[in-house]
Design a protein around this motif. Structure first.
Motif, PDB file in Angstrom:
ATOM      1  N   GLN A 180       0.928  -1.159   0.187  1.00 17.44           N
ATOM      2  CA  GLN A 180      -0.131  -0.053  -0.009  1.00 17.44           C
ATOM      3  C   GLN A 180       0.938   1.288  -0.137  1.00 17.44           C
ATOM      4  N   PHE A 181       1.937   1.329   0.667  1.00 16.91           N
ATOM      5  CA  PHE A 181       2.915   2.448   0.586  1.00 16.91           C
ATOM      6  C   PHE A 181       3.469   2.637  -0.713  1.00 16.91           C
ATOM      7  N   ILE A 182       3.894   1.662  -1.210  1.00 19.29           N
ATOM      8  CA  ILE A 182       4.444   1.699  -2.576  1.00 19.29           C
ATOM      9  C   ILE A 182       3.222   2.264  -3.383  1.00 19.29           C
ATOM     10  N   ASP A 183       2.244   1.804  -3.518  1.00 20.13           N
ATOM     11  CA  ASP A 183       1.018   2.122  -4.196  1.00 20.13           C
ATOM     12  C   ASP A 183       0.704   3.608  -4.103  1.00 20.13           C
ATOM     13  N   ASP A 206       6.837   6.557 -17.287  1.00 17.62           N
ATOM     14  CA  ASP A 206       7.369   5.443 -17.825  1.00 17.62           C
ATOM     15  C   ASP A 206       8.094   4.546 -16.671  1.00 17.62           C
ATOM     16  N   LYS A 207       7.424   3.400 -16.243  1.00 18.95           N
ATOM     17  CA  LYS A 207       8.137   2.946 -14.851  1.00 18.95           C
ATOM     18  C   LYS A 207       9.443   2.164 -15.359  1.00 18.95           C
ATOM     19  N   GLN A 208       9.486   1.671 -16.461  1.00 19.95           N
ATOM     20  CA  GLN A 208      10.720   1.133 -16.872  1.00 19.95           C
ATOM     21  C   GLN A 208      11.963   2.086 -17.335  1.00 19.95           C
ATOM     22  N   ASN A 209      11.620   3.508 -17.248  1.00 21.21           N
ATOM     23  CA  ASN A 209      12.646   4.270 -17.750  1.00 21.21           C
ATOM     24  C   ASN A 209      12.546   5.607 -16.814  1.00 21.21           C
ATOM     25  N   SER A 210      12.474   5.551 -15.469  1.00 23.54           N
ATOM     26  CA  SER A 210      12.188   6.530 -14.370  1.00 23.54           C
ATOM     27  C   SER A 210      13.528   7.195 -14.077  1.00 23.54           C
ATOM     28  N   GLU A 211      13.119   8.432 -13.354  1.00 21.97           N
ATOM     29  CA  GLU A 211      13.887   9.076 -12.851  1.00 21.97           C
ATOM     30  C   GLU A 211      13.761   9.751 -11.324  1.00 21.97           C
ATOM     31  N   GLN A 212      14.573   9.563 -10.221  1.00 28.66           N
ATOM     32  CA  GLN A 212      14.314   9.850  -9.221  1.00 28.66           C
ATOM     33  C   GLN A 212      15.435  10.846  -8.484  1.00 28.66           C
ATOM     34  N   THR A 213      15.084  12.027  -7.721  1.00 31.91           N
ATOM     35  CA  THR A 213      15.989  12.984  -7.259  1.00 31.91           C
ATOM     36  C   THR A 213      15.800  13.016  -5.761  1.00 31.91           C
ATOM     37  N   ILE A 214      16.849  13.238  -4.935  1.00 27.37           N
ATOM     38  CA  ILE A 214      16.564  13.630  -3.542  1.00 27.37           C
ATOM     39  C   ILE A 214      17.695  14.580  -3.360  1.00 27.37           C
ATOM     40  N   ASN A 215      17.048  15.864  -2.709  1.00 26.82           N
ATOM     41  CA  ASN A 215      18.133  16.900  -2.566  1.00 26.82           C
ATOM     42  C   ASN A 215      18.058  17.233  -0.801  1.00 26.82           C
ATOM     43  N   LEU A 216      19.254  17.537  -0.213  1.00 30.98           N
ATOM     44  CA  LEU A 216      19.065  18.100   1.116  1.00 30.98           C
ATOM     45  C   LEU A 216      19.938  19.253   1.382  1.00 30.98           C
ATOM     46  N   LYS A 217      19.280  20.338   1.894  1.00 32.86           N
ATOM     47  CA  LYS A 217      19.732  21.668   2.179  1.00 32.86           C
ATOM     48  C   LYS A 217      19.860  21.829   3.947  1.00 32.86           C
ATOM     49  N   ALA A 218      20.755  22.427   4.419  1.00 34.13           N
ATOM     50  CA  ALA A 218      20.611  22.932   5.840  1.00 34.13           C
ATOM     51  C   ALA A 218      21.858  23.829   5.861  1.00 34.13           C
ATOM     52  N   GLU A 228       9.840  -0.494 -12.117  1.00 35.53           N
ATOM     53  CA  GLU A 228       8.970  -1.531 -12.199  1.00 35.53           C
ATOM     54  C   GLU A 228       9.480  -2.831 -11.589  1.00 35.53           C
ATOM     55  N   ASN A 229      10.800  -3.133 -11.807  1.00 36.63           N
ATOM     56  CA  ASN A 229      11.344  -4.272 -11.442  1.00 36.63           C
ATOM     57  C   ASN A 229      11.888  -4.145 -10.132  1.00 36.63           C
ATOM     58  N   HIS A 230      12.214  -3.214  -9.633  1.00 38.79           N
ATOM     59  CA  HIS A 230      12.789  -2.909  -8.329  1.00 38.79           C
ATOM     60  C   HIS A 230      11.568  -2.832  -7.489  1.00 38.79           C
ATOM     61  N   LEU A 231      10.397  -2.227  -7.742  1.00 37.91           N
ATOM     62  CA  LEU A 231       9.196  -2.259  -6.864  1.00 37.91           C
ATOM     63  C   LEU A 231       8.788  -3.631  -6.607  1.00 37.91           C
ATOM     64  N   ALA A 232       8.888  -4.309  -7.891  1.00 38.17           N
ATOM     65  CA  ALA A 232       8.558  -5.931  -7.703  1.00 38.17           C
ATOM     66  C   ALA A 232       9.199  -6.524  -6.518  1.00 38.17           C
ATOM     67  N   PHE A 233      10.628  -6.603  -6.768  1.00 37.02           N
ATOM     68  CA  PHE A 233      11.477  -7.146  -6.064  1.00 37.02           C
ATOM     69  C   PHE A 233      11.377  -6.606  -4.320  1.00 37.02           C
ATOM     70  N   LEU A 234      11.169  -5.312  -4.295  1.00 38.76           N
ATOM     71  CA  LEU A 234      10.998  -4.919  -2.759  1.00 38.76           C
ATOM     72  C   LEU A 234       9.671  -5.747  -2.251  1.00 38.76           C
ATOM     73  N   ILE A 235       8.692  -5.541  -3.028  1.00 39.89           N
ATOM     74  CA  ILE A 235       7.406  -6.161  -2.327  1.00 39.89           C
ATOM     75  C   ILE A 235       7.468  -7.546  -2.105  1.00 39.89           C
ATOM     76  N   LYS A 236       8.387  -8.320  -2.958  1.00 44.96           N
ATOM     77  CA  LYS A 236       8.428  -9.765  -2.741  1.00 44.96           C
ATOM     78  C   LYS A 236       9.324 -10.129  -1.497  1.00 44.96           C
TER      79      LYS A 236
END
Length: 651
Positions: free
Chosen positions: A296-299, A341-353, A381-389
């Motif tokens: 549910q969290f991933i969803d 496109d879950k087979q070609n996605s992009e993620q970014t995380i930023n930190l400022k302090a 898509e592959n990584h989420l399936a791996f995590l859920i399993k």
């Protein structure tokens, strides 16, 4: 009959006709409104209406809620229809009140419901005042006002709750809310805006430590934009203060606290069938299991096209014994993901302090921090399936497995299929300071990793303006390190190692201890390695008083055909070229009598060659030979022994 009387009679007749006509029109409007039922709140329940008794001026109506085939009467309303105006007296069903009393652990003493409908303005307003006693027997008042605009078909609800206590676990003080619903189809409504504020919320946990959470002046905002494909949802929580304490907390200064907290969540392209209430329902305690919760969290996070979440905290303090062990100011974390496109996605995380202080054994502070980590071309898509399993089992496993989980390595290999993910990381820190140890100024670190043809390419770049080492009485300035690294011919075993470093906990709970060590360490060490050209540049000087800034340069190229393990044990079989130069004054200048400086001078005198005012070190390993400054390593080592003995005798 006089003309005046005739006129009055005619006027009365006209008034009667108009009155009757408007009464018929009013009744017609009532009939039209009733005919539009049932109304449906999106994906939740239907509201139906049943007419029991009626005459020319009054009507008795029963309102019911229907969900999953179950129908519950919740309100009885008596309408009084006057020309162009309708008033209503309502009361809640007694069985419903009894049920609410049981479920909420409250006692409803009185409900006052007044409603009014204007035919001219096409608007309906209803006000409900509920007087009740909460679970601590405190008298409370809930006021609600509902406005319905027939033209726009929108429903606005305003609520105000004096306070609410649920046993000793929860206390809410002064809650005010505004909600707006709009039509999304024939008699179908959905919530598109919500805005409510609380003065204070107190939560007491039954954990044996008397843990108390205090939330001061909260503000929650929801904004939903609906389109043909789905909807976009923006949510924001503003909290002036969050306080955490327990039975050992002696004063307000000993409370862990976060000030001016802002959490925003923006999701775009959410499918129409995904509803937040339904997601919460599936996570209820009686239905709880870890797999469902993770799914549910991933969803919740990724069942959309884009997401961006921001957490800002003006100040966070973690104190102990009147000392702030952690003190962070103006901190912000931003996570974003584009996964249309879950087979070609992009993620970014930023930190400022602005500043982060750790004050435990040694005081460590960071000033002016900014960091970014970016993944692109990720098969989400592959990584989420791996995590859920595998993640639920990993979180629940306490003992190391006696045998490998079936198909685990095969699933790990699937992550490497057509692997094209690129990683980019960047860190900037204006100043790092460790009490009595040293400082670093304007530190910058850049890292990239990506699969190319027949290699896995990584690059490390580190630079800083100044590095001081207090105990060693040494300082570096204008330091720069470039270190490229190529993993040659990365195969299935290499990527098993790569992903087991990423999902360390999952691999450790699905592989035996021997296989886990083999994959995470041994397979990595036998992968062929190439270092195209690593460079190190810096100026070295004494500290705290500067003597003479001396340049240091180093270059390294290397190929380790058998990887790190064999490469370190049998250096001669590799191809290595190392060149280091340092000014002659490193030996001549006045230096502090520290072991660090002594070691540097000893190494320079033993291994370096003085030429043209500079000390040089040329190290080569190739075809089974090792040369230092053109001489075999064994010969050079023998020449250095008398010098080492002489230095020891001098000491």
């Amino acid at each position: 009959m006089s003309k005046k009387v005739k006129f009055l009679l005619r006027l009365s007749a006209v008034a009667l006709v108009v009155g009757v006509a408007t009464q018929f029109y009013t009744n017609y409007q009532i009939d039209q409104t009733i005919s539009k039922f049932p109304y449906q709140l999106k994906d939740q329940f239907n509201i139906t209406i049943t007419e029991k008794n009626s005459d020319f001026f009054t009507r008795d109506l029963i309102f019911s809620m229907e969900r999953n085939g179950n129908k519950t009467d919740f309100m009885h309303t008596k309408l009084t229809a006057l020309p162009l105006m309708i008033s209503a007296e309502s009361e809640f069903n007694t069985n419903l009140i009894k049920k609410l009393n049981e479920q909420l652990n409250i006692t409803i003493d009185k409900n006052t419901i007044t409603s009014q409908f204007s035919v001219f303005s096409d608007s309906l307003s209803s006000r409900v005042v509920t007087e009740f006693r909460d679970s601590t027997n405190q008298s409370q008042t809930l006021e609600s006002e509902l406005s319905y605009d027939i033209q726009s078909k929108s429903i606005e609800l305003q609520t105000e709750l004096s306070a609410f206590n649920y046993d000793k676990l929860l206390k809410i003080t002064d809650l005010k809310g505004n909600f707006l619903l709009t039509t999304v189809g024939d008699n179908l409504y959905d919530l598109i805006k919500a805005d409510f504020k609380t003065k204070k919320i107190d939560v007491n946990l039954l954990d044996g430590d008397g843990t108390h959470i205090g939330l001061v002046k909260g503000h929650y905002i929801l904004d939903k934009k609906i389109n043909d494909q789905g909807y976009d949802l923006n949510q924001q929580i503003n909290q002036q203060g969050i306080y955490l304490s327990n039975k050992n907390t002696k004063s307000d200064q000993d409370k862990t606290r976060a000030e001016d907290v802002v959490l925003t969540l923006k999701r775009q392209g959410i499918p129409s069938h995904v509803t937040f209430p339904e997601q919460l329902k599936q996570l209820q305690a009686e239905q709880f299991n870890l797999t469902s919760m993770i799914t549910q969290f991933i969803d919740f996070v990724f069942n959309n096209q884009k997401i961006e979440s921001t957490l800002s905290v003006n100040r966070f303090i973690y104190p102990k014994n009147e000392i702030n062990l952690i003190d962070a100011q103006n901190t912000q974390i931003v996570f974003s993901s584009n996964h249309q496109d879950k087979q070609n996605s992009e993620q970014t995380i930023n930190l400022k302090a602005k500043n982060i202080l750790f004050n435990q054994d040694d005081e460590l502070s960071f000033t002016g921090i900014s960091a970014e980590n970016k993944l692109s071309h990720l098969n989400l898509e592959n990584h989420l399936a791996f995590l859920i399993k595998y993640l639920p089992k990993s979180l629940q496993t306490k003992d190391l497995p006696q045998k490998d989980t079936p198909n685990f390595l095969a699933d790990l290999d699937k992550l490497a299929e057509n692997f094209q993910t690129q990683l980019e990381s960047a860190v900037k820190i204006e100043k790092v300071s460790m009490k009595n140890q040293g400082t670093a100024e304007n530190l910058k670190w850049n890292y990239t990793a990506q699969p190319l043809k027949d290699i896995f390419d990584t690059k490390n770049n580190i630079s800083l303006d100044k590095l001081t080492l207090t105990e060693q009485q040494m300082q570096f300035s204008q330091l720069k390190l470039d270190f490229p690294l190529e993993q040659l011919s990365p195969n299935k075993a290499f990527y098993q190692t790569y992903f087991c470093k990423l999902y360390r906990g999952i691999c450790a709970t699905n592989l035996t201890s021997d296989n886990y060590t083999k994959i995470t360490l041994e397979q990595y060490l036998v992968t062929p390695v190439n270092i195209p050209k690593a460079t190190f540049i810096a100026n070295i000087d004494t500290y705290p008083s500067a003597s003479k800034s001396l340049p240091v340069n180093a270059n390294l190229t290397a190929t380790l055909p058998q990887g790190y393990a064999d490469g370190m044990n049998n250096i001669k079989q590799n191809n290595i070229q190392l060149n280091v130069t340092i000014a002659e004054d490193i030996v001549k200048m006045e230096k502090p009598p520290t072991p660090f400086w002594h070691s540097i001078v000893t190494v320079v005198q033993d291994l370096f060659k003085l030429e043209d005012g500079q000390y040089h070190l040329d190290f080569k390993a190739d075809n089974g030979n090792m040369l230092i400054n053109g001489m075999p390593f064994d010969s050079e080592q023998q020449n250095s022994e008398p010098q080492d003995e002489l230095n020891i005798e001098k000491e």
